[in-house]
Motif scaffolding. Structure first.
Motif, PDB file in Angstrom:
ATOM      1  N   THR A   1       0.841  -1.187   0.000  1.00 48.17           N
ATOM      2  CA  THR A   1       0.000   0.000   0.000  1.00 48.17           C
ATOM      3  C   THR A   1       0.876   1.238   0.000  1.00 48.17           C
ATOM      4  O   THR A   1       1.827   1.328   0.750  1.00 48.17           O
ATOM      5  CB  THR A   1      -0.889   0.007   1.246  1.00 48.17           C
ATOM      6  N   VAL A   2       0.548   2.210  -0.856  1.00 45.59           N
ATOM      7  CA  VAL A   2       1.319   3.435  -0.958  1.00 45.59           C
ATOM      8  C   VAL A   2       0.466   4.590  -0.464  1.00 45.59           C
ATOM      9  O   VAL A   2      -0.614   4.832  -0.984  1.00 45.59           O
ATOM     10  CB  VAL A   2       1.767   3.693  -2.416  1.00 45.59           C
TER      11      VAL A   2
ATOM     12  N   ASP B   1     -10.215   4.098  -5.128  1.00 42.82           N
ATOM     13  CA  ASP B   1     -10.150   2.852  -5.881  1.00 42.82           C
ATOM     14  C   ASP B   1     -10.681   3.021  -7.304  1.00 42.82           C
ATOM     15  O   ASP B   1     -10.446   2.164  -8.160  1.00 42.82           O
ATOM     16  CB  ASP B   1     -10.972   1.761  -5.180  1.00 42.82           C
TER      17      ASP B   1
ATOM     18  N   LYS C   1       1.732  -5.443 -11.034  1.00 42.26           N
ATOM     19  CA  LYS C   1       0.761  -5.383  -9.955  1.00 42.26           C
ATOM     20  C   LYS C   1       1.118  -6.383  -8.870  1.00 42.26           C
ATOM     21  O   LYS C   1       1.737  -7.409  -9.134  1.00 42.26           O
ATOM     22  CB  LYS C   1      -0.640  -5.643 -10.492  1.00 42.26           C
TER      23      LYS C   1
ATOM     24  N   ASP D   1      -3.434   2.451  -5.430  1.00 43.92           N
ATOM     25  CA  ASP D   1      -2.098   1.984  -5.073  1.00 43.92           C
ATOM     26  C   ASP D   1      -0.986   2.597  -5.917  1.00 43.92           C
ATOM     27  O   ASP D   1       0.163   2.170  -5.818  1.00 43.92           O
ATOM     28  CB  ASP D   1      -2.028   0.458  -5.186  1.00 43.92           C
TER      29      ASP D   1
END
Length: 535
Positions: free
Chosen positions: A12-13, A57, A105, A159
Motif C-alpha cells: 500500500t502506498v 479505488d 501489480k 495503489d
C-alpha cells in the motif's frame, strides 16, 4: 494507442506529494571559439517527481513523458521514471508475503497455516531493513526512445506510487511529465491534473480551505539523501492562523508527508493561504484539494510574490471565478484588477481595485467574469503596492453537475515551455500578452501512437487572451505534447492548457500553466572567466 504499462512497487502506498529536482550542468566553456562558448547551451541533467495520484479505488491515471527537440542537445541520453523509494514502519509486508506479477501489480500471499507470522516478519524486517530503505521499482517506466515523441503509461486504483524521474543528455532540456487522473465518483471526483515539478525551499498556496466540505492536503516530498525540516503556516482573512503541529515538520530522506490542513487548526475558513518554508534541505510541495460537491484537483504553487501577476487561461464557460490574494509581510497591497479578453483589457464591473492587508488573505467572487470568451486575470499595483501571491478557483457547470479546478499566478513562458498529455478534441491552449504584441510559435509533437509534428505561428495582440486553434499532428494516434515558443524578445507571454473530460454530464476539467522550461543555460565567455580569475 501504444502505452507502456507502469511497474508498481508492492504494498500500500500512502498519498504522496508532488516534487522534483533539477540540476543544470554547464558545459565546458574553455574552448578556443569564444563566440560558441558564450552561446546559450542545453542543460545536461534534470529531474522530476510525480505525486501518488489518488486514494480512490476508482482512479484511472495516465502519465505522459515528453522532451522537446533542442538545438545542440543531440539524441543521446535517457529519461526514466521509477516508483519512488519510500520508508515505512510497517514490517508486515516483506518479500515472502508478496508476489509481483509480470505487469507490475502486486498480490498478497497468505501465510502458511500454523506459521509464526510475527516472529518471521520481525526476523525478515531486521535482516532486510537496510535494503528495504533503498528499494526502487524493479524496472524503469515511461522511458522515451527519442526527443520529440511522447510516451504514456497508465495505472489504476489507489495503489499508484509517487514516481521519481531523471533525464540526462538530449532528454534533459525541457523535459516534462503530465499526470492526469479521472475519478468517477466520491469525494474529489472529476479530472485531476498536475505537471510534475521540482523542489524548492519556499511555496505559496493561496486558495486552500479548512471548511467542512473540503479535504485539503499539503504534500511535502523530500527527494534527497538527508532529512528536510519545514514549517507550514496558515493565513486567513484576519492574519496568521494558530496551528498546533505546523512547525518543525521533519520529512525523512526519500519520503513523503501528506498533511491534512484541517488537523493543524480548529478554525474553519474557506479562503486560506498556505506558506511552506523549508528550514533545511529542500522539498517538493503541492496541495490536493477535494470538495464534497465540486470535485477536486491539484493546486500548484503560485509564482514568487510580485507586484504584477497574471493568471492565464480561465475557461470561457466558467460559471464562477473566485480570486484569492495574499500579501506577505506587513505592507498592504492595492491592486488594479483587469481581464485580458480577446478584444483587450477590461475591468470587471464593481471589482476595479482590490485592497489586500499585509499578512492577510483576501478573496473576491468575480462570477462568470469571462462571459463566454477567453480570458486571463491581470493584477497590477497602484502606487506603493506590495508584492502578492494569487490563484483562482474556477467552477464549470451548474446545479449538481459542477466541477472545480485551480489556476495559480504563473511565470511567463520565457523562451520555451511544453505541456504533455493533449488529446485531439479535449485540449484548449490559452495565450496572453498583457503588455505588448507578441508572435508565438506553437508546435504539436508526434503522437504517442504515431503521427508527424505540426507547427503554427500566432500573433497575440497587446492586452488580449486568445484560445488558439491548435495545429493537429498529421496522422495523429494517441496523445501529443504542445511546445510554446515566444518569438518576440522582451514581450512577456503567459500560457495555460485546459483538459476536459465530461462524465455523467459533469464537465470535468483541469488547467496547467506553462512557465519557462529552463532547458538552457547561458555560459560566460572563456576570456571573461579568465579576467575574473585574474582579479
Amino acid at each position: 494507442m501504444n502505452r507502456t504499462t507502469l511497474s508498481l512497487i508492492a504494498g500500500t502506498v500512502a498519498l504522496a506529494a508532488i516534487t522534483g529536482f533539477a540540476s543544470l550542468s554547464e558545459p565546458d566553456a574553455s574552448g578556443t571559439d569564444t563566440a560558441e562558448a558564450a552561446a546559450v547551451l542545453p542543460v545536461e541533467r534534470s529531474g522530476l517527481l510525480c505525486p501518488a495520484p489518488s486514494a480512490s479505488d476508482l482512479a484511472e491515471t495516465t502519465y505522459t513523458s515528453f522532451t522537446p527537440v533542442t538545438k545542440g542537445a543531440g539524441s543521446d541520453g535517457s529519461a526514466q521514471l521509477q516508483a519512488a523509494p519510500r520508508e515505512s514502519t510497517d514490517t508486515a509486508a516483506t518479500e515472502d508475503d508478496e508476489k509481483t506479477s509480470e505487469d507490475g501489480k502486486t498480490t498478497d500471499t497468505p501465510d502458511a497455516e500454523g506459521s509464526d507470522t510475527d516472529k518471521a516478519d520481525t526476523d525478515k524486517a531486521d535482516t532486510n531493513k537496510a535494503d528495504d530503505d533503498k528499494k526502487t521499482a524493479a524496472k524503469p517506466v515511461l522511458a522515451p526512445k527519442a526527443p520529440g515523441t511522447p510516451v504514456t503509461g497508465e495505472t489504476s486504483g489507489a495503489d499508484g506510487p509517487a514516481l521519481v524521474g531523471t533525464a540526462e543528455g538530449g532528454f534533459a532540456p525541457g523535459w516534462t511529465v503530465q499526470q492526469t487522473t479521472q475519478v468517477t465518483a466520491g469525494n474529489g471526483r472529476g479530472l485531476l491534473g498536475v505537471t510534475c515539478t521540482a523542489p524548492d525551499t519556499e511555496f505559496w498556496f493561496p486558495g486552500v480551505s479548512t471548511a467542512a466540505d473540503r479535504t485539503d492536503y499539503v504534500h511535502l516530498t523530500n527527494p534527497d539523501d538527508s532529512a528536510a525540516v519545514a514549517d507550514i503556516e496558515l493565513y486567513g482573512k484576519d492574519g496568521a492562523v494558530a496551528t498546533t503541529v505546523g512547525e518543525g515538520l521533519t520529512i525523512p530522506a526519500h519520503s513523503t508527508e501528506p498533511v491534512l490542513l484541517s488537523t493543524l487548526t480548529g478554525e474553519k475558513q474557506d479562503d486560506l493561504t498556505v506558506h511552506v518554508n523549508v528550514r533545511s534541505g529542500r522539498v517538493g510541495a503541492a496541495v490536493q484539494a477535494l470538495d464534497d460537491k465540486l470535485g477536486g484537483d491539484w493546486l500548484a504553487a503560485s509564482t514568487d510574490p510580485a507586484g504584477t501577476l497574471v493568471v492565464p487561461g480561465i475557461p470561457k464557460d466558467a460559471t464562477a471565478v473566485r480570486l484569492v490574494v495574499f500579501a506577505p509581510g506587513d505592507t498592504d497591497a492595492d491592486l488594479k484588477v483587469q481581464l485580458a479578453a480577446p478584444t483587450g483589457l477590461i475591468t470587471p464591473a464593481g471589482q476595479e481595485t482590490l485592497h489586500v492587508k499585509g499578512g492577510m488573505t483576501t478573496a473576491v467572487d468575480l462570477g462568470d467574469v469571462t462571459r463566454g470568451e477567453a480570458g486571463s486575470l491581470v493584477l497590477t499595483p497602484t502606487d506603493g503596492s506590495a508584492p502578492v501571491v494569487a490563484a483562482v478557483r474556477v467552477v464549470r457547470g451548474k446545479g449538481d453537475k459542477q466541477e472545480s479546478a485551480f489556476i495559480p499566478a504563473t511565470a511567463q513562458v520565457g523562451a520555451r515551455a511544453s505541456v504533455a498529455g493533449n488529446g485531439a478534441k479535449d485540449t484548449t491552449l490559452s495565450l496572453t500578452a498583457p503588455t505588448g504584441t507578441a508572435k508565438v510559435k506553437v508546435t504539436a509533437s508526434a503522437g504517442t501512437g504515431g503521427g508527424a509534428a505540426a507547427s503554427q505561428t500566432y500573433t497575440i495582440k497587446q492586452g488580449t487572451t486568445q484560445d488558439v486553434r491548435l495545429p493537429v499532428p498529421a496522422g495523429l494516434k494517441g496523445t501529443y505534447a504542445l511546445t510554446v515558443e515566444n518569438l518576440t524578445a522582451g514581450t512577456p507571454v503567459y500560457a495555460s492548457r485546459t483538459l476536459t473530460a465530461t462524465d455523467g454530464g459533469i464537465p470535468g476539467f483541469t488547467v496547467q500553466t506553462l512557465p519557462d522550461d529552463r532547458g538552457t543555460v547561458a555560459v560566460p565567455e572563456a576570456d571573461e572567466d579568465l579576467r575574473v580569475l585574474q582579479k
